[in-house]
Motif scaffolding. Structure first.
Motif, mmCIF file in Angstrom:
data_model
loop_
_atom_site.group_PDB
_atom_site.id
_atom_site.type_symbol
_atom_site.label_atom_id
_atom_site.label_comp_id
_atom_site.label_asym_id
_atom_site.label_seq_id
_atom_site.Cartn_x
_atom_site.Cartn_y
_atom_site.Cartn_z
ATOM 1 N N ILE A 68 -35.740 -100.631 -2.654
ATOM 2 C CA ILE A 68 -35.276 -101.131 -3.944
ATOM 3 C C ILE A 68 -34.442 -100.108 -4.701
ATOM 4 N N ASP A 69 -34.365 -98.860 -4.205
ATOM 5 C CA ASP A 69 -33.512 -97.859 -4.848
ATOM 6 C C ASP A 69 -33.031 -96.856 -3.814
ATOM 7 N N PHE A 70 -32.153 -95.948 -4.245
ATOM 8 C CA PHE A 70 -31.572 -94.964 -3.322
ATOM 9 C C PHE A 70 -32.575 -93.913 -2.870
ATOM 10 N N GLU A 71 -33.702 -93.824 -3.570
ATOM 11 C CA GLU A 71 -34.733 -92.863 -3.185
ATOM 12 C C GLU A 71 -35.628 -93.389 -2.073
ATOM 13 N N GLY A 72 -35.428 -94.635 -1.682
ATOM 14 C CA GLY A 72 -36.205 -95.206 -0.582
ATOM 15 C C GLY A 72 -37.494 -95.880 -0.999
ATOM 16 N N THR A 73 -37.656 -96.175 -2.287
ATOM 17 C CA THR A 73 -38.877 -96.818 -2.753
ATOM 18 C C THR A 73 -38.989 -98.219 -2.159
ATOM 19 N N PRO A 74 -40.108 -98.537 -1.485
ATOM 20 C CA PRO A 74 -40.250 -99.868 -0.887
ATOM 21 C C PRO A 74 -40.549 -100.924 -1.939
ATOM 22 N N TYR A 75 -40.430 -102.173 -1.555
ATOM 23 C CA TYR A 75 -40.777 -103.263 -2.458
ATOM 24 C C TYR A 75 -42.267 -103.225 -2.766
ATOM 25 N N PRO A 76 -42.677 -103.641 -3.968
ATOM 26 C CA PRO A 76 -44.107 -103.681 -4.306
ATOM 27 C C PRO A 76 -44.868 -104.545 -3.306
ATOM 28 N N SER A 80 -48.245 -110.937 -6.630
ATOM 29 C CA SER A 80 -48.149 -111.548 -7.948
ATOM 30 C C SER A 80 -46.803 -111.176 -8.548
ATOM 31 N N PRO A 81 -45.882 -112.140 -8.734
ATOM 32 C CA PRO A 81 -44.554 -111.820 -9.274
ATOM 33 C C PRO A 81 -44.581 -111.053 -10.595
ATOM 34 N N PRO A 82 -45.457 -111.391 -11.578
ATOM 35 C CA PRO A 82 -45.484 -110.568 -12.797
ATOM 36 C C PRO A 82 -45.879 -109.125 -12.522
ATOM 37 N N GLU A 83 -46.797 -108.896 -11.595
ATOM 38 C CA GLU A 83 -47.184 -107.526 -11.251
ATOM 39 C C GLU A 83 -46.054 -106.815 -10.512
ATOM 40 N N GLN A 84 -45.288 -107.570 -9.729
ATOM 41 C CA GLN A 84 -44.138 -106.972 -9.060
ATOM 42 C C GLN A 84 -43.111 -106.500 -10.089
ATOM 43 N N TRP A 85 -42.923 -107.296 -11.139
ATOM 44 C CA TRP A 85 -42.015 -106.883 -12.210
ATOM 45 C C TRP A 85 -42.532 -105.615 -12.882
ATOM 46 N N HIS A 195 -54.971 -113.984 -10.841
ATOM 47 C CA HIS A 195 -55.032 -113.737 -12.282
ATOM 48 C C HIS A 195 -54.151 -112.543 -12.653
ATOM 49 N N TYR A 196 -53.543 -112.619 -13.826
ATOM 50 C CA TYR A 196 -52.674 -111.545 -14.316
ATOM 51 C C TYR A 196 -53.132 -111.145 -15.708
ATOM 52 N N ASP A 197 -53.434 -109.860 -15.878
ATOM 53 C CA ASP A 197 -53.944 -109.364 -17.160
ATOM 54 C C ASP A 197 -52.852 -108.821 -18.067
ATOM 55 N N GLY A 198 -51.635 -108.730 -17.581
ATOM 56 C CA GLY A 198 -50.553 -108.172 -18.372
ATOM 57 C C GLY A 198 -50.025 -109.161 -19.402
ATOM 58 N N GLU A 199 -48.920 -108.767 -20.045
ATOM 59 C CA GLU A 199 -48.283 -109.597 -21.059
ATOM 60 C C GLU A 199 -46.953 -110.115 -20.534
ATOM 61 N N THR A 200 -46.901 -111.404 -20.237
ATOM 62 C CA THR A 200 -45.702 -111.980 -19.619
ATOM 63 C C THR A 200 -44.514 -112.011 -20.575
ATOM 64 N N MET A 201 -44.746 -111.950 -21.874
ATOM 65 C CA MET A 201 -43.655 -112.009 -22.842
ATOM 66 C C MET A 201 -43.227 -110.638 -23.335
#
Length: 205
Positions: A68-76, A80-85, A195-201
């Motif tokens: 996902i970047d030039f440093e070679g970081t892999p995809y999450p 869970s799409p919100p956690e991926q964000w 389940h997602y505990d974060g804030e989607t907004m």
């Protein structure tokens, strides 16, 4: 938007509880107001369709094969799409948001505005107007030219299908997010999404 007509639904002939079809906004005419509302619904429906499909793809762990970047970081690795964000770096999030902002700015700045005689839902071509400083090979609305030679009747029928699919997609993506935040709020999705505990907004929380 609550403006439904017989052309978009055979069951609901006309449904306008907020009386949007007779109102005006920001000192514009009624025609310009309706054009704004139509364009808004079409645009949000397209975003929702992309979000709905994207959610399903991401939730199944499908992604591009490169980092996902030039440093070679892999995809999450979480599904869970919100956690991926949340796992993206602030720079990556800003890149996405600014790109969307550019598309919105270009839509409003180029061509004939949908409130001033333009066609609601039509996205201006990148190859015209001379706003973009370098050539873009494909246009966003019809990149491969499949629609440009269709008849007006075919385009109208396609728009009706797009609007209806967009409405369903808006319900669908909200259903995914609601079930993730409040388990059991969408019984058909119970146990299918995590389940997602974060804030989607709050995209930068």
């Amino acid at each position: 938007m609550a403006l439904l007509s017989s052309s978009s639904s055979s069951d609901v002939q006309f449904y306008d509880p907020l009386e949007l079809s007779t109102t005006t906004i920001w000192g514009n005419t009624n025609d310009a107001t309706i054009a704004f509302l139509r364009h808004s619904e079409i645009k949000h429906g397209r975003v929702a369709m992309a979000a709905f499909v994207g959610y399903i793809v991401q939730a199944n762990g499908i992604h591009w094969p490169f980092p996902i970047d030039f440093e070679g970081t892999p995809y999450p690795t979480m599904t869970s799409p919100p956690e991926q964000w949340d796992a993206l770096s602030p720079a990556a999030r800003w890149q996405i948001i600014l790109f969307i902002g550019f598309l919105e700015w270009y839509s409003e700045a180029a061509g004939t505005h949908y409130m001033r005689g333009g066609v609601p839902g039509a996205y201006p071509k990148f190859s015209e107007y001379g706003i973009i400083p370098h050539p873009v090979p494909l246009n966003l609305f019809d990149p491969f030219g499949f629609s440009k030679n269709k008849s007006a009747e075919s385009k109208a029928n396609g728009l009706i299908k797009e609007i209806n699919n967009g409405r369903l997609a808006m319900i669908g993506i909200l259903g995914f997010i609601s079930e993730q935040r409040v388990e059991g709020s969408v019984p058909l999705l119970k146990g299918l999404v995590s389940h997602y505990d974060g804030e989607t907004m709050a995209p930068f929380a």
